[in-house]
Scaffold this active site. Structure first.
Site, PDB file in Angstrom:
ATOM      1  N   SER A  67     -12.997  11.215  -6.505  1.00 31.62           N
ATOM      2  CA  SER A  67     -11.582  11.190  -6.226  1.00 31.62           C
ATOM      3  C   SER A  67     -10.575  12.434  -5.891  1.00 31.62           C
ATOM      4  O   SER A  67     -10.534  13.192  -7.003  1.00 31.62           O
ATOM      5  CB  SER A  67     -10.166  10.256  -6.377  1.00 31.62           C
ATOM      6  OG  SER A  67      -9.372   9.766  -5.604  1.00 31.62           O
ATOM      7  N   SER A 127      -1.979   0.982  -1.718  1.00 31.19           N
ATOM      8  CA  SER A 127      -2.925   1.741  -1.629  1.00 31.19           C
ATOM      9  C   SER A 127      -4.359   1.659  -2.491  1.00 31.19           C
ATOM     10  O   SER A 127      -5.594   2.013  -2.012  1.00 31.19           O
ATOM     11  CB  SER A 127      -2.662   3.253  -2.579  1.00 31.19           C
ATOM     12  OG  SER A 127      -2.489   3.039  -3.986  1.00 31.19           O
ATOM     13  N   SER A 128      -4.322   0.099  -3.480  1.00 35.25           N
ATOM     14  CA  SER A 128      -5.028   0.121  -4.242  1.00 35.25           C
ATOM     15  C   SER A 128      -5.958  -0.939  -3.110  1.00 35.25           C
ATOM     16  O   SER A 128      -7.766  -0.568  -2.977  1.00 35.25           O
ATOM     17  CB  SER A 128      -5.042  -0.458  -4.987  1.00 35.25           C
ATOM     18  OG  SER A 128      -4.117  -2.059  -4.634  1.00 35.25           O
ATOM     19  N   ASP A 172      -2.962  -7.998   1.288  1.00 41.60           N
ATOM     20  CA  ASP A 172      -3.180  -6.693   1.190  1.00 41.60           C
ATOM     21  C   ASP A 172      -4.714  -6.136   2.213  1.00 41.60           C
ATOM     22  O   ASP A 172      -4.701  -5.237   2.889  1.00 41.60           O
ATOM     23  CB  ASP A 172      -2.924  -6.167  -0.006  1.00 41.60           C
ATOM     24  CG  ASP A 172      -1.953  -5.954  -0.348  1.00 41.60           C
ATOM     25  OD1 ASP A 172      -0.083  -6.340   0.197  1.00 41.60           O
ATOM     26  OD2 ASP A 172      -1.530  -5.886  -1.943  1.00 41.60           O
TER      27      ASP A 172
HETATM   28  P1  ADP Z   1      -0.445   0.125  -4.718  1.00 35.50           P
HETATM   29  O1  ADP Z   1      -1.534  -0.632  -4.000  1.00 35.50           O
HETATM   30  O2  ADP Z   1       1.001  -0.040  -3.915  1.00 35.50           O
HETATM   31  O3  ADP Z   1      -0.345   1.084  -3.877  1.00 35.50           O
HETATM   32  P2  ADP Z   1      -1.433   0.028  -7.073  1.00 35.50           P
HETATM   33  O4  ADP Z   1      -0.739   0.284  -8.224  1.00 35.50           O
HETATM   34  O5  ADP Z   1      -1.327  -2.010  -6.852  1.00 35.50           O
HETATM   35  O6  ADP Z   1      -0.108   0.064  -5.835  1.00 35.50           O
HETATM   36  O7  ADP Z   1      -2.309   0.339  -6.685  1.00 35.50           O
HETATM   37  C1  ADP Z   1      -2.459   1.714  -7.564  1.00 35.50           C
HETATM   38  C2  ADP Z   1      -3.522   2.627  -7.934  1.00 35.50           C
HETATM   39  O8  ADP Z   1      -4.188   2.390  -6.933  1.00 35.50           O
HETATM   40  C3  ADP Z   1      -3.492   3.626  -8.603  1.00 35.50           C
HETATM   41  O9  ADP Z   1      -2.504   3.671  -9.866  1.00 35.50           O
HETATM   42  C4  ADP Z   1      -5.127   4.226  -8.925  1.00 35.50           C
HETATM   43  O10 ADP Z   1      -5.541   3.988 -10.017  1.00 35.50           O
HETATM   44  C5  ADP Z   1      -5.573   3.715  -7.275  1.00 35.50           C
HETATM   45  N1  ADP Z   1      -5.182   4.704  -6.505  1.00 35.50           N
HETATM   46  C6  ADP Z   1      -5.260   4.728  -5.248  1.00 35.50           C
HETATM   47  N2  ADP Z   1      -4.948   5.644  -3.556  1.00 35.50           N
HETATM   48  C7  ADP Z   1      -6.088   5.980  -4.639  1.00 35.50           C
HETATM   49  C8  ADP Z   1      -6.800   7.815  -4.821  1.00 35.50           C
HETATM   50  N3  ADP Z   1      -6.644   7.990  -3.836  1.00 35.50           N
HETATM   51  N4  ADP Z   1      -7.327   8.024  -5.836  1.00 35.50           N
HETATM   52  C9  ADP Z   1      -7.639   7.164  -7.001  1.00 35.50           C
HETATM   53  N5  ADP Z   1      -7.309   5.993  -7.164  1.00 35.50           N
HETATM   54  C10 ADP Z   1      -6.671   5.339  -5.980  1.00 35.50           C
HETATM   55 MG    MG Z   2      -1.741  -1.930  -4.735  1.00 35.94          MG
END
Ligand code: ADP
Ligand code: MG
Length: 384
Positions: A67, A127-128, A172
């Protein structure tokens, strides 16, 4: 950050061009909060912020992950060693997708993956799910799996629930996989039936702000579980499979039957009225009257604050400040106890509103919020 840059970085990391580049967006939920684990309605739309993945197949049972947004090098995992809850790092999200696909019987023999995302993490903007869906779509294309989008979403939800170990509903992943530009997605989380509802803000002279409070209160995980358990208790006490089965016009009678279960009464009232708010929002948008959804959004916030009790001072400050300065409607969005709020406003009011909210945060000595515009954007797709 574009597809070419991601492909170039992939080539530098892995020594060959990727077979393709895919994109999957984050989302905001317009209305329908904490309804998805009650078999109810949600109405997300996709953000312009998205995760990109450059991906190639491998034949040796190895998964390599990188990443651009995380310190560290390439992670190398063996597919036959993937096991639920064995990984506490970010790699669990993409690895979980391969695990879920293989567990469902699909022949995946390995992959090299480079990811780069503009979806803010931990802001309630998913983001997940963007990460999971972009990987799932890439593998679906490269391995010719022929899975429909709703099914990719289900597999990604399973990856997050079982492999990562995070309890989440189906919203999501479905939003990231299925949303369309200029539309919000009216999703029935019971049968996953979906309708694209026109939501072209710019054409109406409207804008929608996302205000990321940048707070995440530590107890949110446990509180989520407690709300979820409370909703299940309510359904059991009322003799239904899920709170979705309580019609709005039978709500008062249902609440009376719950007697002195004060907490359950509040949770049930939120879920049943929230499902009805989604239906009202759909009707208003279909009628071509997007301004009139403002008060419905604001009602949703009051319900989350007073009945579901998952707001926090920062979220309430966004909503109260926005409404006091001419916003059409505002509410917290996402899991609660931090994360983001949305503000619907006339396009001409947005600059003043942004400034006023920032000033209110400064006056309260809160961390400065991150404010950006949410334009209903395209769902996941192949770019190259
Ligand atoms: P949300 O989905 O609301 O952003 P979450 O806790 O469900 O919050 O997911 C966030 C997690 O997803 C981060 O802590 C990381 O582990 C992973 N993640 C999201 N975007 C990236 C990225 N671009 N690169 C690596 N890991 C990521
Ligand atoms: Mg999430």
């Amino acid at each position: 950050m574009g597809a070419q840059q991601v492909a170039d970085r992939f080539a530098a990391l892995y020594g060959a061009e990727p077979e393709g580049v895919w994109a999957a967006p984050g989302r905001v939920n317009l209305i329908g909060e904490h309804t998805d684990y009650n078999d109810g309605f949600v109405m997300p739309f996709a953000l312009p912020h998205q995760a990109l993945a450059a991906v190639s197949r491998r034949t040796d049972g190895i998964l390599r992950l990188h990443s651009a947004d995380v310190e560290g090098g390439i992670a190398e995992l063996r597919l036959d060693a993937l096991a639920p809850e064995s990984d506490r790092e970010w790699t669990a999200y993409p690895a979980g997708v391969l695990w879920a696909l293989r567990e469902a019987g699909h022949q995946i023999t390995g992959a090299d993956v480079h990811l780069s995302s503009t979806v803010p993490t931990g802001a309630g903007l998913s983001s997940s799910a963007a990460l999971e869906i972009v990987v799932a779509l890439a593998l679906n294309d490269l391995y010719d799996l022929g899975l429909p989008r709703w099914k990719l979403a289900r597999l990604c939800q399973r990856a997050e629930n079982v492999y990562v170990g995070a309890p989440t509903g189906i919203m999501d992943q479905t939003a990231s996989a299925c949303c369309e530009q200029g539309h919000a997605l009216f999703l029935d989380t019971r049968d996953l039936s979906q309708q694209q509802i026109p939501f072209d803000l710019a054409a109406e002279g409207l804008r929608l702000l996302v205000v990321d409070t940048r707070v995440k209160h530590a107890h949110s995980g446990g509180e989520y579980g407690r709300r979820r358990a409370g909703c299940e208790k309510g359904a059991a006490l009322l003799g239904v499979d899920a709170l979705r089965d309580i019609p709005y016009d039978e709500l008062d009678a249902a609440l009376a039957r719950l007697g002195d279960e004060e907490e359950v009464v509040r949770l049930v009232r939120h879920v049943v009225t929230e499902d009805q708010r989604v239906e009202r929002t759909v009707a208003l948008l279909r009628a071509g009257d997007p301004r009139s959804i403002g008060p419905v959004l604001t009602e949703g916030h009051a319900s989350l604050r007073d009945d579901f009790r998952i707001s926090c001072p920062e979220l309430d400050l966004v909503v109260d400040t926005a409404l006091a300065h001419g916003a059409l409607g505002a509410r917290m969005t996402g899991g609660g106890f931090g994360g983001s709020a949305i503000v619907l406003a006339e396009a001409t009011d947005v600059d003043t509103l942004t400034k006023t909210i920032e000033e209110a945060f400064a006056a309260a000595s809160f961390t400065p919020p991150r404010v950006f515009e949410a334009v209903p954007s395209a769902g996941a797709r192949r770019l190259v």
